[in-house]
Design an enzyme around this catalytic site. Structure first.
Site, PDB file in Angstrom:
ATOM      1  CB  CYS A   2      21.256   9.017  41.228  1.00 26.48           C
ATOM      2  SG  CYS A   2      21.083   8.824  43.190  1.00 26.48           S
ATOM      3  NE  ARG A  27      20.387   6.032  36.224  1.00 25.36           N
ATOM      4  CZ  ARG A  27      21.117   5.214  35.780  1.00 25.36           C
ATOM      5  NH1 ARG A  27      20.945   4.425  34.875  1.00 25.36           N
ATOM      6  NH2 ARG A  27      22.664   5.237  36.394  1.00 25.36           N
ATOM      7  CD1 TRP A  75      15.866   4.537  44.668  1.00 29.24           C
ATOM      8  CD2 TRP A  75      17.723   4.044  45.254  1.00 29.24           C
ATOM      9  NE1 TRP A  75      15.794   3.547  45.482  1.00 29.24           N
ATOM     10  CE2 TRP A  75      16.939   3.001  45.821  1.00 29.24           C
ATOM     11  CE3 TRP A  75      19.273   3.839  45.832  1.00 29.24           C
ATOM     12  CZ2 TRP A  75      17.328   1.953  46.643  1.00 29.24           C
ATOM     13  CZ3 TRP A  75      19.680   2.665  46.760  1.00 29.24           C
ATOM     14  CH2 TRP A  75      18.573   1.875  47.120  1.00 29.24           C
ATOM     15  CG  ASN A 101      24.478   6.892  39.859  1.00 22.28           C
ATOM     16  OD1 ASN A 101      23.908   6.254  40.520  1.00 22.28           O
ATOM     17  ND2 ASN A 101      24.586   6.332  38.554  1.00 22.28           N
ATOM     18  N   GLY A 102      26.181   6.957  42.956  1.00 15.97           N
ATOM     19  CA  GLY A 102      26.868   5.920  43.544  1.00 15.97           C
ATOM     20  C   GLY A 102      27.217   6.295  44.897  1.00 15.97           C
ATOM     21  CD  GLU A 493       8.695 -11.812  39.239  1.00 16.39           C
ATOM     22  OE1 GLU A 493       9.371 -12.029  40.120  1.00 16.39           O
ATOM     23  OE2 GLU A 493       8.361 -10.871  38.593  1.00 16.39           O
ATOM     24  CE  LYS A 497       7.379  -7.467  39.070  1.00 13.94           C
ATOM     25  NZ  LYS A 497       8.329  -8.491  38.795  1.00 13.94           N
ATOM     26  CD  GLU A 500       8.418  -5.049  41.643  1.00 15.29           C
ATOM     27  OE1 GLU A 500       9.627  -4.399  42.324  1.00 15.29           O
ATOM     28  OE2 GLU A 500       8.719  -5.926  41.044  1.00 15.29           O
ATOM     29  CG  HIS A 516       6.778 -27.685  57.377  1.00 15.93           C
ATOM     30  ND1 HIS A 516       6.580 -28.957  58.133  1.00 15.93           N
ATOM     31  CD2 HIS A 516       6.646 -28.060  56.267  1.00 15.93           C
ATOM     32  CE1 HIS A 516       6.851 -29.925  57.593  1.00 15.93           C
ATOM     33  NE2 HIS A 516       6.696 -29.401  56.332  1.00 15.93           N
ATOM     34  CE  LYS A 615      13.555  -1.856  34.684  1.00 15.32           C
ATOM     35  NZ  LYS A 615      12.297  -3.068  34.987  1.00 15.32           N
TER      36      LYS A 615
HETATM   37  C1  AGP Z   1      11.750  -6.420  39.512  1.00 13.64           C
HETATM   38  O1  AGP Z   1      10.469  -6.044  39.562  1.00 13.64           O
HETATM   39  C2  AGP Z   1      12.505  -5.694  40.696  1.00 13.64           C
HETATM   40  N1  AGP Z   1      12.307  -4.368  40.415  1.00 13.64           N
HETATM   41  C3  AGP Z   1      13.989  -6.078  41.147  1.00 13.64           C
HETATM   42  O2  AGP Z   1      13.729  -7.109  42.037  1.00 13.64           O
HETATM   43  C4  AGP Z   1      14.821  -6.569  40.069  1.00 13.64           C
HETATM   44  O3  AGP Z   1      14.664  -7.486  39.255  1.00 13.64           O
HETATM   45  C5  AGP Z   1      16.289  -6.682  40.758  1.00 13.64           C
HETATM   46  O4  AGP Z   1      16.748  -5.260  41.193  1.00 13.64           O
HETATM   47  C6  AGP Z   1      17.376  -7.207  39.924  1.00 13.64           C
HETATM   48  O5  AGP Z   1      17.526  -6.214  38.871  1.00 13.64           O
HETATM   49  P1  AGP Z   1      18.399  -6.791  37.502  1.00 13.64           P
HETATM   50  O6  AGP Z   1      17.504  -7.794  36.786  1.00 13.64           O
HETATM   51  O7  AGP Z   1      18.343  -5.622  36.749  1.00 13.64           O
HETATM   52  O8  AGP Z   1      19.537  -7.435  38.124  1.00 13.64           O
END
Ligand code: AGP
Length: 620
Positions: A2, A27, A75, A101-102, A493, A497, A500, A516, A615
């Site tokens: 957050c 965040r 969040w 936050n937390g 990856e 992308k 997400e 498999h 993030k």
């Molecule tokens: C990446 O596109 C994602 N949003 C997510 O998987 C991210 O890579 C993951 O949360 C790890 O974050 P960090 O690299 O800040 O540790």
């Protein structure tokens, strides 16, 4: 997770807090809220479900007026995104407002006790107990500050908390516990601001010519901000003499530089990110790699017996690429694993084990916890990170900083590219130091890396190609990304992308595993993105592509320029330039990022702030 912003000063607080929250939306953006203490001392609260701009919607009326306030962008962890669960949370008598936050790990036990004592709760959150705890303290005759500190001593878990009181005391208290949430503090004449992260401080910092001095709270520390200044304390109320740190414009300023989205801007910044990651680490004259920031001696490197790479999400994909690079070029056995799994195993880690942690934020809870475990077991820990001063950077024995510049798009792009660059450098450096890579091979690899910024730049220039292909593939609801060897993690990856930011189902799979099981999914409604560059496993991937085509699957292949043969067998092609094998993961990443970006645009998604994500993931 957050975002928190607080302001005390001589100006209207609303626009300053609102602007700060917008800058912290990366965040979390499940709900937002601002509390302003009005001129008569009354608490005025406005909240909304969804993003910060919902606070300003038509019909919301004039902004609450006042020169002290707190804001929050959420969040969701405990309690769904709703008006009731949005912060700030107030006490029964509407005297105290708290943002958080937390996670309050012992909130159930605290809540039960408070409810038994007559406190009424209006939300499903863990955070609300904080408000009631401060209220309880004040009801027992404590001052606001004393009650806030008492609350800080009672809660368990990693978190950042801030509170404001009605009336004319004009003070904000904030504290930090553990590693889940930071608090940064800045002050100028007659005003002070706190935030979860530096961009929130911009309204105050930009009034100074060279940015400014910022205080960073450590775990167990608290700050009281008033118009008169800033006072740091521990949770017993003892004064702390904190030295603020000068922050640069680059750390604070973030804007889209004319791009439609931060994600696109950050994709376009990748040539610089790669060059910056190599700066002062590669000698292009002697064509050697030197890592002055690598924390271990030549003797210690010679004694290493294995390398373990850890990270989460995109950083895990980078770790998996790194595993191939380290294994291939350093001669050391290497493994890669998700930090969230690794931390709950009992892996053998000893003084000859090098653990490489990777993370854009340096605040990912699972990665930080895994790193702590490595330290406790006596392993050697080096951290690849974009955030100086982060938790991860403090735990590690040393840091290889990405230097990619702040990344705002929730989907990691340029920091992934910077990670891959540094992992290449690390593999070469270990190989050089251990005498595994001879001079000729080292020089060949360095020459390859020197071309990377230009080759990535060339790929980025082809925007129209990706836009066109996105139109061809936007109608597919299922994607399989296939790759082998060092490119298998790049398939993951590419799928990450796409899923997400476009919310389309996509799986990354090692191409050899397809037969498999996943092959049962192949039909004309399944799109397969096949990574088939000209490398040592090319022939194997060709076979896998043919298996998909034989079952009427639609194939988009990423091929090396000049590969007309496989191009003739597939439906669509994206090309990367011919390149040495260690560069191929970097090059293939670019078309996959842009494909995902354009599909997400066509699906009208919120590219920079996709739903349900944040993030930095500071919860476990
Ligand atoms: C990446 O596109 C994602 N949003 C997510 O998987 C991210 O890579 C993951 O949360 C790890 O974050 P960090 O690299 O800040 O540790």
């Amino acid at each position: 997770m957050c975002g928190i912003v607080g302001y005390v000063g001589g100006q209207e607080a609303w626009p300053i807090i609102y602007e700060g929250l917008r800058r912290l939306e990366y965040r979390g953006y499940d709900s937002a809220g601002i509390v302003i203490v009005g001129p008569q001392g009354a608490i005025q609260l406005r909240k909304t479900v969804g993003k910060v701009d919902g606070l300003d919607e038509d019909g919301a009326g004039p902004h609450p007026s006042g020169t002290i306030g707190l804001g929050h962008t959420r969040w969701a962890t405990h309690g769904r995104p709703s008006y009731e669960n949005a912060h700030p949370h107030t006490d029964c008598q509407q005297r105290i407002a708290v943002v958080h936050n937390g996670i309050v790990e012992n909130y159930l036990e605290l809540k039960r006790r408070l409810m038994d004592a007559g406190h009424e709760f209006g939300s499903e959150t863990d955070s609300e107990v904080l408000t009631h705890l401060v209220e309880e303290g004040m009801d027992r005759g404590l001052s606001f500050q004393e009650a806030f500190r008492r609350m800080g001593r009672m809660v368990k878990g990693s978190q950042a908390i801030s509170a404001v009181l009605q009336g004319d005391s004009a003070e904000i208290c904030a504290l930090r516990l553990g590693h889940a949430g930071g608090i940064v503090v800045a002050q100028a004449e007659g005003q002070a601001i706190i935030g979860s992260d530096l961009p929130a401080l911009l309204p105050i910092l930009q009034t100074k010519s060279n940015m400014g001095q910022v205080g960073f709270l450590e775990s167990g520390e608290m700050v009281v901000v008033t118009r008169g200044g800033v006072e740091y304390q521990d949770l017993e109320g003892n004064h702390i003499d904190k030295q603020p740190r000068m922050v640069s414009q680059e750390e604070v300023l973030v804007d889209k530089a004319g791009y439609r989205h931060f994600m696109l801007k950050e994709i376009m910044e990748q040539p610089q990110a790669v060059a910056s990651a190599m700066r002062e680490r590669v000698d292009f004259e002697t064509r050697r790699v030197d890592l002055p920031d690598f924390p271990f001696s030549a003797q210690e490197i010679a004694e290493l017996d294995r390398v373990m790479l850890i990270g989460c999400g995109t950083s895990l994909n980078a770790a998996r690429v790194g595993r191939h690079l380290v294994e291939r070029y350093s001669g050391l056995p290497a493994e890669a694993e998700s930090a969230s799994e690794f931390r709950y195993r009992n892996p053998y880690i000893g003084p000859r084990t090098l653990v490489v942690s990777i993370g854009q934020s340096g605040e990912t809870a699972d990665t930080v916890a895994a790193m702590q475990m490595v330290k406790d077991k006596g392993g050697k820990l080096v951290n690849i990170c974009n955030s100086e001063g982060s938790q991860a950077s403090r735990i590690a024995d040393g840091n290889l900083y990405m230097r990619a510049g702040i990344e705002i798009g929730v989907a990691s792009t340029k920091t992934f590219m910077a990670s891959l660059t540094i992992l290449n450098l690390l593999a070469i450096f270990l190989g050089q130091s251990r005498g595994v890579l001879d001079t000729a091979k080292t020089q060949e690899m360095v020459d390859g890396l020197a071309q990377a910024p230009r080759l990535i730049g060339d790929l980025l220039a082809d925007a129209a190609v990706y836009r066109h292909l996105a139109q061809e593939y936007v109608g597919f609801d299922n994607f399989l990304f296939l790759g082998r060897g060092i490119n298998a993690p790049i398939a993951s990856e590419g799928a990450l992308k796409l899923k997400e930011i476009s919310y389309v189902h996509a799986e990354g799979y090692p191409a050899g595993e397809m037969k498999h099981g996943p092959i049962a999914l192949i039909d004309d409604a399944m799109a397969t993105v096949a990574l088939a560059p000209k490398d040592s496993l090319y022939d194997k991937v060709v076979n896998n592509v043919k298996e998909v085509k034989a079952r009427d699957g639609q194939v988009l292949a990423v091929l090396t320029e000049g590969d007309t043969e496989l191009a003739a067998d597939v439906d669509h092609v994206l090309y990367i330039p011919e390149a040495p094998e260690h560069l191929i993961p970097l090059l293939i990443t670019v078309p996959l990022q842009l494909l995902a970006y354009h599909i997400a645009l066509l699906r009208d998604r919120d590219v920079d702030q996709p739903r349900n994500l944040a993030k930095s993931v500071t919860v476990e």
